[in-house]
Design a protein around this motif. Structure first.
Motif, PDB file in Angstrom:
ATOM      1  N   PHE A 150       0.836  -1.197   0.000  1.00  0.00           N
ATOM      2  CA  PHE A 150       0.000   0.000   0.000  1.00  0.00           C
ATOM      3  C   PHE A 150       0.876   1.255   0.000  1.00  0.00           C
ATOM      4  CE2 PHE A 150      -2.335   3.407   2.047  1.00  0.00           C
ATOM      5  CZ  PHE A 150      -3.539   3.391   1.364  1.00  0.00           C
ATOM      6  N   LEU A 151       1.898   1.275   0.868  1.00  0.00           N
ATOM      7  CA  LEU A 151       2.774   2.449   0.943  1.00  0.00           C
ATOM      8  C   LEU A 151       3.537   2.668  -0.362  1.00  0.00           C
ATOM      9  CD1 LEU A 151       4.174   2.174   4.574  1.00  0.00           C
ATOM     10  CD2 LEU A 151       2.261   3.541   3.731  1.00  0.00           C
ATOM     11  N   LEU A 152       3.955   1.595  -0.999  1.00  0.00           N
ATOM     12  CA  LEU A 152       4.647   1.710  -2.280  1.00  0.00           C
ATOM     13  C   LEU A 152       3.692   2.227  -3.361  1.00  0.00           C
ATOM     14  CD1 LEU A 152       7.237   1.212  -3.928  1.00  0.00           C
ATOM     15  CD2 LEU A 152       6.373  -1.083  -4.380  1.00  0.00           C
ATOM     16  N   THR A 153       2.503   1.655  -3.419  1.00  0.00           N
ATOM     17  CA  THR A 153       1.521   2.052  -4.428  1.00  0.00           C
ATOM     18  C   THR A 153       1.099   3.510  -4.261  1.00  0.00           C
ATOM     19  OG1 THR A 153       0.682  -0.202  -4.552  1.00  0.00           O
ATOM     20  CG2 THR A 153      -0.764   1.522  -5.370  1.00  0.00           C
ATOM     21  N   GLU A 154       0.964   3.963  -3.020  1.00  0.00           N
ATOM     22  CA  GLU A 154       0.544   5.345  -2.754  1.00  0.00           C
ATOM     23  C   GLU A 154       1.696   6.341  -2.846  1.00  0.00           C
ATOM     24  OE1 GLU A 154      -2.622   6.626  -2.190  1.00  0.00           O
ATOM     25  OE2 GLU A 154      -3.172   4.653  -2.947  1.00  0.00           O
ATOM     26  N   GLY A 155       2.924   5.846  -3.064  1.00  0.00           N
ATOM     27  CA  GLY A 155       4.062   6.744  -3.218  1.00  0.00           C
ATOM     28  C   GLY A 155       4.643   7.261  -1.920  1.00  0.00           C
ATOM     29  N   VAL A 156       4.233   6.677  -0.781  1.00  0.00           N
ATOM     30  CA  VAL A 156       4.793   7.096   0.504  1.00  0.00           C
ATOM     31  C   VAL A 156       6.242   6.639   0.607  1.00  0.00           C
ATOM     32  CG1 VAL A 156       4.573   6.892   3.020  1.00  0.00           C
ATOM     33  CG2 VAL A 156       2.524   7.103   1.592  1.00  0.00           C
ATOM     34  N   VAL A 157       6.528   5.445   0.076  1.00  0.00           N
ATOM     35  CA  VAL A 157       7.906   4.959  -0.033  1.00  0.00           C
ATOM     36  C   VAL A 157       8.199   4.702  -1.503  1.00  0.00           C
ATOM     37  CG1 VAL A 157       7.923   3.937   2.287  1.00  0.00           C
ATOM     38  CG2 VAL A 157       7.278   2.533   0.336  1.00  0.00           C
ATOM     39  N   LYS A 158       9.469   4.783  -1.850  1.00  0.00           N
ATOM     40  CA  LYS A 158       9.867   4.586  -3.256  1.00  0.00           C
ATOM     41  C   LYS A 158      10.384   3.177  -3.530  1.00  0.00           C
ATOM     42  CE  LYS A 158       9.114   8.901  -4.229  1.00  0.00           C
ATOM     43  NZ  LYS A 158       7.717   9.185  -4.160  1.00  0.00           N
ATOM     44  N   ARG A 159      10.902   2.514  -2.477  1.00  0.00           N
ATOM     45  CA  ARG A 159      11.473   1.170  -2.641  1.00  0.00           C
ATOM     46  C   ARG A 159      11.450   0.456  -1.290  1.00  0.00           C
ATOM     47  NH1 ARG A 159      15.066   5.104  -2.572  1.00  0.00           N
ATOM     48  NH2 ARG A 159      16.840   5.000  -1.204  1.00  0.00           N
ATOM     49  N   ALA A 160      11.657  -0.835  -1.303  1.00  0.00           N
ATOM     50  CA  ALA A 160      11.608  -1.639  -0.077  1.00  0.00           C
ATOM     51  C   ALA A 160      12.601  -1.149   0.972  1.00  0.00           C
ATOM     52  CB  ALA A 160      11.856  -3.106  -0.403  1.00  0.00           C
ATOM     53  N   ALA A 161      13.736  -0.648   0.546  1.00  0.00           N
ATOM     54  CA  ALA A 161      14.759  -0.176   1.486  1.00  0.00           C
ATOM     55  C   ALA A 161      14.288   1.030   2.298  1.00  0.00           C
ATOM     56  CB  ALA A 161      16.041   0.168   0.731  1.00  0.00           C
ATOM     57  N   ASP A 162      13.223   1.698   1.850  1.00  0.00           N
ATOM     58  CA  ASP A 162      12.680   2.833   2.600  1.00  0.00           C
ATOM     59  C   ASP A 162      11.942   2.381   3.854  1.00  0.00           C
ATOM     60  OD1 ASP A 162      13.635   4.607   0.705  1.00  0.00           O
ATOM     61  OD2 ASP A 162      11.725   4.748  -0.363  1.00  0.00           O
ATOM     62  N   ILE A 163      11.593   1.107   3.923  1.00  0.00           N
ATOM     63  CA  ILE A 163      10.866   0.580   5.084  1.00  0.00           C
ATOM     64  C   ILE A 163      11.870  -0.035   6.045  1.00  0.00           C
ATOM     65  CG2 ILE A 163       9.191  -1.118   5.877  1.00  0.00           C
ATOM     66  CD1 ILE A 163       7.776  -0.749   3.159  1.00  0.00           C
ATOM     67  N   PHE A 164      11.892   0.516   7.283  1.00  0.00           N
ATOM     68  CA  PHE A 164      12.812   0.032   8.302  1.00  0.00           C
ATOM     69  C   PHE A 164      12.200  -1.130   9.081  1.00  0.00           C
ATOM     70  CE2 PHE A 164      14.424   0.324  12.714  1.00  0.00           C
ATOM     71  CZ  PHE A 164      15.746   0.000  12.464  1.00  0.00           C
ATOM     72  N   GLU A 165      10.910  -0.995   9.453  1.00  0.00           N
ATOM     73  CA  GLU A 165      10.263  -2.025  10.271  1.00  0.00           C
ATOM     74  C   GLU A 165       8.744  -1.889  10.157  1.00  0.00           C
ATOM     75  OE1 GLU A 165      10.799  -3.446  14.812  1.00  0.00           O
ATOM     76  OE2 GLU A 165      10.311  -1.332  14.581  1.00  0.00           O
ATOM     77  N   ILE A 166       8.045  -3.020  10.221  1.00  0.00           N
ATOM     78  CA  ILE A 166       6.586  -3.028  10.268  1.00  0.00           C
ATOM     79  C   ILE A 166       6.184  -3.798  11.517  1.00  0.00           C
ATOM     80  CG2 ILE A 166       4.440  -3.721   9.140  1.00  0.00           C
ATOM     81  CD1 ILE A 166       5.935  -3.594   6.463  1.00  0.00           C
ATOM     82  N   SER A 167       5.459  -3.113  12.417  1.00  0.00           N
ATOM     83  CA  SER A 167       4.995  -3.736  13.659  1.00  0.00           C
ATOM     84  C   SER A 167       3.491  -3.917  13.590  1.00  0.00           C
ATOM     85  CB  SER A 167       5.328  -2.839  14.858  1.00  0.00           C
ATOM     86  OG  SER A 167       6.712  -2.620  14.945  1.00  0.00           O
ATOM     87  N   LEU A 168       3.023  -5.107  13.947  1.00  0.00           N
ATOM     88  CA  LEU A 168       1.592  -5.374  13.995  1.00  0.00           C
ATOM     89  C   LEU A 168       1.106  -5.268  15.432  1.00  0.00           C
ATOM     90  CD1 LEU A 168       1.287  -8.378  11.532  1.00  0.00           C
ATOM     91  CD2 LEU A 168       0.905  -5.944  11.092  1.00  0.00           C
ATOM     92  N   CYS A 169       0.016  -4.551  15.629  1.00  0.00           N
ATOM     93  CA  CYS A 169      -0.556  -4.334  16.954  1.00  0.00           C
ATOM     94  C   CYS A 169      -2.012  -4.773  16.923  1.00  0.00           C
ATOM     95  CB  CYS A 169      -0.465  -2.857  17.324  1.00  0.00           C
ATOM     96  SG  CYS A 169       1.131  -2.091  16.958  1.00  0.00           S
ATOM     97  N   PRO A 170      -2.317  -6.078  16.985  1.00  0.00           N
ATOM     98  CA  PRO A 170      -3.690  -6.551  16.817  1.00  0.00           C
ATOM     99  C   PRO A 170      -4.619  -6.261  17.983  1.00  0.00           C
ATOM    100  CG  PRO A 170      -2.261  -8.387  17.283  1.00  0.00           C
ATOM    101  CD  PRO A 170      -1.377  -7.175  17.135  1.00  0.00           C
ATOM    102  N   ALA A 171      -4.102  -6.001  19.168  1.00  0.00           N
ATOM    103  CA  ALA A 171      -4.969  -5.810  20.338  1.00  0.00           C
ATOM    104  C   ALA A 171      -4.967  -4.353  20.784  1.00  0.00           C
ATOM    105  CB  ALA A 171      -4.514  -6.723  21.470  1.00  0.00           C
TER     106      ALA A 171
END
Length: 124
Positions: A58-79
């Motif tokens: 989603f972030l890549l498609t929306e142009g928030v990031v340009k490439r995978a290296a722009d993402i440092f970490e993704i944390s999931l918070c389900p609760a």
């Protein structure tokens, strides 16, 4: 299909003019709030699973990031307090420049408050 991705429902089947009660399994759909550096960007509906990939794509498609290296970490918070699912993405460097305008535009297209959107969702 595992129980996290499917729900069992009761239904009435009509076959050759005869109605009968039955059960079936249907795909579950839940909201996923995507945050960047703790700031809400969007709420998307999805079948649970592969949330990290969904948030990154989603972030890549929306142009928030340009490439995978722009993402440092993704944390999931389900609760979370609102009971929803949240993916918080940490990005490398100043990738979030101009994101505030994007949040306002996305918020304008939906009746949800972009600061705390998950609790505002209602089943219709």
């Amino acid at each position: 299909m595992d129980e996290a991705r499917a729900a069992r429902i009761e239904l009435t089947r009509l076959e050759r003019g005869v109605a009968r009660l039955d059960t079936d399994r249907v795909a579950r759909e839940e909201p996923l709030e995507i945050r960047v550096e703790g700031r809400s960007l969007a709420v998307v509906m999805r079948t649970p699973g592969h949330d990290e990939e969904l948030a990154a794509g989603f972030l890549l498609t929306e142009g928030v990031v340009k490439r995978a290296a722009d993402i440092f970490e993704i944390s999931l918070c389900p609760a979370t307090a609102g009971g929803g699912n949240v993916a918080d993405v940490r990005v490398a460097g100043s990738t979030t420049d101009g994101m505030e305008e994007r949040v306002l535009v996305l918020g304008a297209r939906t009746p949800l408050d972009h600061h705390d959107p998950v609790p505002a969702l209602q089943v219709v």
